[in-house]
Design a protein around this motif. Sequence first.
Motif, PDB file in Angstrom:
ATOM      1  N   THR A 209     -10.045  23.494  38.228  1.00 41.26           N
ATOM      2  CA  THR A 209      -9.356  22.499  38.088  1.00 41.26           C
ATOM      3  C   THR A 209      -8.226  22.135  39.391  1.00 41.26           C
ATOM      4  O   THR A 209      -8.463  20.973  40.040  1.00 41.26           O
ATOM      5  CB  THR A 209      -8.347  22.709  36.746  1.00 41.26           C
ATOM      6  OG1 THR A 209      -9.086  22.909  35.863  1.00 41.26           O
ATOM      7  CG2 THR A 209      -7.445  21.457  36.573  1.00 41.26           C
ATOM      8  N   THR A 212     -10.696  22.674  42.771  1.00 40.96           N
ATOM      9  CA  THR A 212     -11.717  21.503  42.641  1.00 40.96           C
ATOM     10  C   THR A 212     -10.911  20.039  42.941  1.00 40.96           C
ATOM     11  O   THR A 212     -11.370  19.481  43.692  1.00 40.96           O
ATOM     12  CB  THR A 212     -12.346  21.424  41.195  1.00 40.96           C
ATOM     13  OG1 THR A 212     -13.343  22.694  41.102  1.00 40.96           O
ATOM     14  CG2 THR A 212     -13.418  20.188  41.275  1.00 40.96           C
ATOM     15  N   GLY A 213      -9.832  20.044  42.122  1.00 37.08           N
ATOM     16  CA  GLY A 213      -9.188  18.645  42.283  1.00 37.08           C
ATOM     17  C   GLY A 213      -8.543  18.542  43.576  1.00 37.08           C
ATOM     18  O   GLY A 213      -8.456  17.342  44.309  1.00 37.08           O
ATOM     19  N   LEU A 246     -12.843  16.217  37.479  1.00 41.74           N
ATOM     20  CA  LEU A 246     -12.031  17.193  36.705  1.00 41.74           C
ATOM     21  C   LEU A 246     -12.316  17.140  35.196  1.00 41.74           C
ATOM     22  O   LEU A 246     -12.335  18.001  34.354  1.00 41.74           O
ATOM     23  CB  LEU A 246     -10.667  17.187  36.883  1.00 41.74           C
ATOM     24  CG  LEU A 246     -10.124  17.487  38.245  1.00 41.74           C
ATOM     25  CD1 LEU A 246      -8.489  17.571  38.400  1.00 41.74           C
ATOM     26  CD2 LEU A 246     -10.608  18.777  38.742  1.00 41.74           C
ATOM     27  N   THR A 249     -15.529  19.089  34.885  1.00 40.41           N
ATOM     28  CA  THR A 249     -15.004  20.769  34.708  1.00 40.41           C
ATOM     29  C   THR A 249     -14.213  20.934  33.357  1.00 40.41           C
ATOM     30  O   THR A 249     -14.341  22.232  32.834  1.00 40.41           O
ATOM     31  CB  THR A 249     -14.062  21.103  35.944  1.00 40.41           C
ATOM     32  OG1 THR A 249     -12.994  20.455  35.932  1.00 40.41           O
ATOM     33  CG2 THR A 249     -14.816  21.060  37.303  1.00 40.41           C
ATOM     34  N   GLN A 250     -13.564  20.012  33.077  1.00 39.65           N
ATOM     35  CA  GLN A 250     -13.037  20.275  31.558  1.00 39.65           C
ATOM     36  C   GLN A 250     -14.008  20.288  30.426  1.00 39.65           C
ATOM     37  O   GLN A 250     -13.767  21.377  29.596  1.00 39.65           O
ATOM     38  CB  GLN A 250     -12.144  19.013  31.024  1.00 39.65           C
ATOM     39  CG  GLN A 250     -11.440  19.134  29.810  1.00 39.65           C
ATOM     40  CD  GLN A 250     -10.572  17.910  29.411  1.00 39.65           C
ATOM     41  OE1 GLN A 250      -9.924  17.328  30.258  1.00 39.65           O
ATOM     42  NE2 GLN A 250     -10.574  17.635  28.283  1.00 39.65           N
ATOM     43  N   VAL A 268      -4.860  19.035  32.935  1.00 42.08           N
ATOM     44  CA  VAL A 268      -5.408  18.182  33.986  1.00 42.08           C
ATOM     45  C   VAL A 268      -4.298  17.381  34.537  1.00 42.08           C
ATOM     46  O   VAL A 268      -4.135  17.078  35.823  1.00 42.08           O
ATOM     47  CB  VAL A 268      -6.737  17.510  33.584  1.00 42.08           C
ATOM     48  CG1 VAL A 268      -7.292  16.593  34.600  1.00 42.08           C
ATOM     49  CG2 VAL A 268      -7.750  18.596  33.332  1.00 42.08           C
TER      50      VAL A 268
END
Length: 381
Positions: A209, A212-213, A246, A249-250, A268
């Motif tokens: 999260t 990656t973000g 995201l 990924t969530q 997020v």
Amino acid sequence: MKCVHFGAGNIGRGFVGLLMHRSGYEVVFADVAVPLIEALQTTPSYTVHEVGAGSRDTTVDGYRAVNSAAEPEAVVAEIATADVVTTAVGPNVLKFLAPLVARGLAARAADAAPVAVMACENAISATDLLAEAVREHYEGEDLDRRAVFANTAVDRIVPQQEGAGLDVVVEQFHEWVIDRSPFGGQEPPIEGATYVDDLIPYIERKLFTVNTGHAAAAYFGHQAGKHRIAEAVADPSIRSRVAAALGETQALLVAKHGFDPQEHAGYVQKILGRFANEHLPDTVERVGRAPLRKLGRHERFVGPAAALAERGMGTEGLRAAMAAALRFDAEGDPDVARLGEILDTLPPAEAVQEITGLAPEHPLFPPVEELVAAAAQERRG
């Protein structure tokens, strides 16, 4: 109580050192950077500026500093009487600390309580890496009586600092999650840390999260000509693309670890709000550096995308971020140069394996091969 902390940089001073100071520990910084160590040795305090809504300043004092390259015996002596040993040096550096840590543990009194050793690095199970290296150098059969090695997950945005001396600017948010299982109920008291029974979900939540973000915002922002991360996330088009990655990924984290979907959606949004903090001068170039590493098999894009592909779930948002990473061209970045060399010299299928570590039979391989081929073609004009 005493904490020996390897790594006196901005994260060491502005996160780990700060929390250990607040928890009542005498902090001993160990580092190889001579100017930094000399500054700490001659300056009685520094200030951590936590910026954002409700900013606050904290003065850190009462610390000491040693040069771990020039004064190894001093570091060994400090570890011999420490309660906690921590690191913030980068996972690839841990193996170079291991001989000193092993000697320090061997020098502890036979009846001393075991020291808590925690690698606070941006990597999964970094303490395990350190423990393995320490065992290679430790002489004796009693290491497990002298040290408790516990993995951690750490999260605080500390932007690049310019001309602040020892003072550090950090975001207000921080998270330090520690695996409690090795301690047998004797966890060291650390203000602001959270002890959990299973660390892996929290490590992956942070990596897939925050990391990656953050990287996605940097690569999309760089493509759009943005300078700062906050500027990039303020752009609705970029924010939506980061949010799309995201969202994927969530989906993975909820499916794999059972996180509550609504709670994770709130997490997020909190992360996106952190990236938009106007008080943090982080640039897209700094955050995006080392794209080749960040495109690795178990890293922030390929790691979750591969797991999603194995489950037959969507990866379009993550693949868009990977495509942007393949085109990142910050000057002076060795990873950028190496990535360009791979794209220019290898056929796409070989380049995918070299860049991502994906096997040809993996379900993510074909769409990533398309991304790599497109990036290579674009380089050729």
